[in-house]
Design a protein around this motif. Sequence first.
Motif, mmCIF file in Angstrom:
data_model
loop_
_atom_site.group_PDB
_atom_site.id
_atom_site.type_symbol
_atom_site.label_atom_id
_atom_site.label_comp_id
_atom_site.label_asym_id
_atom_site.label_seq_id
_atom_site.Cartn_x
_atom_site.Cartn_y
_atom_site.Cartn_z
ATOM 1 N N VAL A 126 27.904 -48.364 18.092
ATOM 2 C CA VAL A 126 28.840 -47.910 19.129
ATOM 3 C C VAL A 126 28.967 -46.400 19.229
ATOM 4 O O VAL A 126 29.401 -45.898 20.270
ATOM 5 C CB VAL A 126 30.241 -48.538 18.942
ATOM 6 N N GLN A 127 28.596 -45.673 18.190
ATOM 7 C CA GLN A 127 28.732 -44.213 18.227
ATOM 8 C C GLN A 127 27.391 -43.556 18.517
ATOM 9 O O GLN A 127 26.356 -44.004 18.018
ATOM 10 C CB GLN A 127 29.277 -43.683 16.900
ATOM 11 N N PRO A 128 27.404 -42.482 19.287
ATOM 12 C CA PRO A 128 26.163 -41.753 19.520
ATOM 13 C C PRO A 128 25.648 -41.132 18.215
ATOM 14 O O PRO A 128 26.420 -40.825 17.307
ATOM 15 C CB PRO A 128 26.537 -40.658 20.520
ATOM 16 N N ARG A 129 24.361 -40.952 18.153
ATOM 17 C CA ARG A 129 23.708 -40.408 16.958
ATOM 18 C C ARG A 129 24.303 -39.060 16.559
ATOM 19 O O ARG A 129 24.514 -38.790 15.374
ATOM 20 C CB ARG A 129 22.210 -40.283 17.225
ATOM 21 N N GLU A 130 24.610 -38.223 17.526
ATOM 22 C CA GLU A 130 25.166 -36.902 17.245
ATOM 23 C C GLU A 130 26.527 -37.009 16.564
ATOM 24 O O GLU A 130 26.839 -36.246 15.644
ATOM 25 C CB GLU A 130 25.290 -36.080 18.533
ATOM 26 N N LYS A 131 27.341 -37.957 17.002
ATOM 27 C CA LYS A 131 28.655 -38.142 16.375
ATOM 28 C C LYS A 131 28.508 -38.682 14.962
ATOM 29 O O LYS A 131 29.240 -38.294 14.060
ATOM 30 C CB LYS A 131 29.524 -39.070 17.212
ATOM 31 N N LEU A 132 27.570 -39.584 14.768
ATOM 32 C CA LEU A 132 27.307 -40.097 13.418
ATOM 33 C C LEU A 132 26.912 -38.954 12.486
ATOM 34 O O LEU A 132 27.400 -38.868 11.354
ATOM 35 C CB LEU A 132 26.198 -41.154 13.450
ATOM 36 N N ALA A 133 26.040 -38.067 12.972
ATOM 37 C CA ALA A 133 25.590 -36.940 12.154
ATOM 38 C C ALA A 133 26.756 -36.015 11.819
ATOM 39 O O ALA A 133 26.880 -35.544 10.684
ATOM 40 C CB ALA A 133 24.491 -36.172 12.873
ATOM 41 N N SER A 134 27.634 -35.769 12.776
ATOM 42 C CA SER A 134 28.769 -34.876 12.519
ATOM 43 C C SER A 134 29.830 -35.535 11.634
ATOM 44 O O SER A 134 30.654 -34.839 11.042
ATOM 45 C CB SER A 134 29.395 -34.404 13.831
ATOM 46 N N ASN A 135 29.797 -36.873 11.517
ATOM 47 C CA ASN A 135 30.750 -37.598 10.674
ATOM 48 C C ASN A 135 30.208 -37.896 9.280
ATOM 49 O O ASN A 135 30.739 -38.745 8.587
ATOM 50 C CB ASN A 135 31.175 -38.905 11.350
ATOM 51 N N GLY A 136 29.133 -37.238 8.889
ATOM 52 C CA GLY A 136 28.640 -37.377 7.524
ATOM 53 C C GLY A 136 27.351 -38.161 7.372
ATOM 54 O O GLY A 136 26.837 -38.283 6.269
ATOM 55 N N LEU A 137 26.838 -38.719 8.439
ATOM 56 C CA LEU A 137 25.573 -39.450 8.364
ATOM 57 C C LEU A 137 24.448 -38.540 8.868
ATOM 58 O O LEU A 137 23.797 -38.817 9.875
ATOM 59 C CB LEU A 137 25.643 -40.746 9.179
ATOM 60 N N GLU A 138 24.226 -37.448 8.135
ATOM 61 C CA GLU A 138 23.257 -36.445 8.564
ATOM 62 C C GLU A 138 21.844 -36.989 8.683
ATOM 63 O O GLU A 138 21.025 -36.462 9.425
ATOM 64 C CB GLU A 138 23.267 -35.238 7.611
ATOM 65 N N TRP A 139 21.546 -38.042 7.936
ATOM 66 C CA TRP A 139 20.198 -38.620 7.988
ATOM 67 C C TRP A 139 19.830 -39.073 9.383
ATOM 68 O O TRP A 139 18.644 -39.148 9.717
ATOM 69 C CB TRP A 139 20.070 -39.787 7.008
ATOM 70 N N THR A 140 20.834 -39.366 10.230
ATOM 71 C CA THR A 140 20.539 -39.834 11.588
ATOM 72 C C THR A 140 19.816 -38.769 12.408
ATOM 73 O O THR A 140 19.161 -39.098 13.392
ATOM 74 C CB THR A 140 21.816 -40.287 12.318
ATOM 75 N N GLU A 141 19.920 -37.511 11.986
ATOM 76 C CA GLU A 141 19.216 -36.433 12.690
ATOM 77 C C GLU A 141 17.701 -36.592 12.592
ATOM 78 O O GLU A 141 16.967 -36.089 13.435
ATOM 79 C CB GLU A 141 19.639 -35.074 12.123
ATOM 80 N N ASP A 142 17.239 -37.280 11.552
ATOM 81 C CA ASP A 142 15.804 -37.470 11.340
ATOM 82 C C ASP A 142 15.229 -38.662 12.098
ATOM 83 O O ASP A 142 14.028 -38.899 12.051
ATOM 84 C CB ASP A 142 15.502 -37.671 9.848
ATOM 85 N N PHE A 143 16.074 -39.425 12.756
ATOM 86 C CA PHE A 143 15.643 -40.649 13.423
ATOM 87 C C PHE A 143 16.059 -40.628 14.888
ATOM 88 O O PHE A 143 17.047 -40.000 15.255
ATOM 89 C CB PHE A 143 16.266 -41.878 12.743
ATOM 90 N N SER A 144 15.309 -41.351 15.710
ATOM 91 C CA SER A 144 15.659 -41.449 17.121
ATOM 92 C C SER A 144 16.922 -42.294 17.281
ATOM 93 O O SER A 144 17.274 -43.084 16.398
ATOM 94 C CB SER A 144 14.513 -42.086 17.899
#
Length: 126
Positions: free
Chosen positions: A25-43
Motif C-alpha cells: 500500500v505504500q510507495p517505494r519512496e515512503k518505505l525507503a524514508s520509513n527505514g526500509l532503505e533496501w527498497t531503493e535497490d529494487f523496482s
Amino acid sequence: MNVVLWVIASLLAAVFLVAGGMKLVQPREKLASNGLEWTEDFSAGLVRFIGTAEVLAAVGLILPALLGIAEVLVPLAAVGVVLLMIGAAITHGRRKEAQLIPANLVLLVLAAVVAWGRFGPYSFTS
C-alpha cells in the motif's frame, strides 16, 4: 507441540501480513524514508511482488489449517518464508546492514520449525 506450532505460525503470519501489506500500500519512496532503505535497490514492481509473497505466506500459514482445506499449504508457506528470509539476509549483507540480519535469521528459524513440524511429526494428515 501442536500448540507451539500454531503459536509460531500465528506470530509469523502477523509479522508478514503487516510487513507485506505495508509494501503493497505504500510507495517505494515512503518505505525507503520509513527505514526500509533496501527498497531503493529494487523496482517498485519487485517491492510489490515481495509484499504480495509475504501476504500470501501469512495467509498460507494459517488459513488452510484453520479451514481444514489443502493443509499441505501450511508447511509450503513456511518454506516460502524461509526462502524470503534467505533473500532478505543476502540483501542486507550486500548492503552492509549486518544489524538487520539477526531478525531475518530468527524469522527463518521460526519458519523452518513450522515447516519441519507440519511436514513431519505434527502434520495435519497424521
